[in-house]
Write an enzyme that holds these catalytic residues in place. Sequence first.
Site, PDB file in Angstrom:
ATOM      1  N   THR A  80       0.854  -1.182   0.000  1.00 18.73           N
ATOM      2  CA  THR A  80       0.000   0.000   0.000  1.00 18.73           C
ATOM      3  C   THR A  80       0.888   1.230   0.000  1.00 18.73           C
ATOM      4  O   THR A  80       1.942   1.239   0.631  1.00 18.73           O
ATOM      5  CB  THR A  80      -0.919   0.069   1.237  1.00 18.73           C
ATOM      6  OG1 THR A  80      -0.123   0.206   2.409  1.00 18.73           O
ATOM      7  CG2 THR A  80      -1.806  -1.163   1.346  1.00 18.73           C
ATOM      8  N   CYS A  81       0.476   2.254  -0.693  1.00 18.12           N
ATOM      9  CA  CYS A  81       1.179   3.531  -0.637  1.00 18.12           C
ATOM     10  C   CYS A  81       1.022   4.055   0.786  1.00 18.12           C
ATOM     11  O   CYS A  81      -0.099   4.276   1.250  1.00 18.12           O
ATOM     12  CB  CYS A  81       0.586   4.509  -1.643  1.00 18.12           C
ATOM     13  SG  CYS A  81       1.275   6.165  -1.486  1.00 18.12           S
ATOM     14  N   VAL A  82       2.120   4.256   1.468  1.00 19.27           N
ATOM     15  CA  VAL A  82       2.060   4.621   2.877  1.00 19.27           C
ATOM     16  C   VAL A  82       1.362   5.962   3.081  1.00 19.27           C
ATOM     17  O   VAL A  82       0.544   6.111   3.990  1.00 19.27           O
ATOM     18  CB  VAL A  82       3.462   4.580   3.539  1.00 19.27           C
ATOM     19  CG1 VAL A  82       4.397   5.621   2.956  1.00 19.27           C
ATOM     20  CG2 VAL A  82       3.352   4.715   5.049  1.00 19.27           C
ATOM     21  N   ALA A  85      -2.357   5.534   2.434  1.00 16.25           N
ATOM     22  CA  ALA A  85      -2.931   4.695   3.486  1.00 16.25           C
ATOM     23  C   ALA A  85      -3.123   5.484   4.780  1.00 16.25           C
ATOM     24  O   ALA A  85      -4.187   5.410   5.408  1.00 16.25           O
ATOM     25  CB  ALA A  85      -2.055   3.470   3.719  1.00 16.25           C
TER      26      ALA A  85
END
Length: 131
Positions: A80-82, A85
């Site tokens: 996931t794109c931090v 997210a």
Amino acid sequence: MSSLTYTLVVNSPVYGRQSARSAYQFALALIEQGHKLVSVFFYQDGVSNATALSVPANDEFDLVKAWQSLAKEHNIRLETCVAAALRRGIVSSEEAKLHSLPQCNLADGFTQAGLGSLAEAMLTQDRVIQF
């Protein structure tokens, strides 16, 4: 036909639209055809595919568990794109500690990564497909 390597980019939420489920079905099809799915990068609203707190109705397809099973069976990275997210409340244990949050909710089998991971996939995979 030679085998190709793929990364999928999922921008759609786990429920409410068809795109995330279509990405999952595409993943199954490409593996069945002998290709290698290296990673799935969840971006924008797609990060909701990584929540450990999703509870679909008994008669609904559990897409979070489906991603987890597929990744485990075929050694696929689920990232996931931090930043996306965190904005949407999908938090790993590491990020919860870093930001002094009382809990985390990133589902098992998913990791949080930066856009550099997606850029690397674009440079190293044969195909990157966005859903």
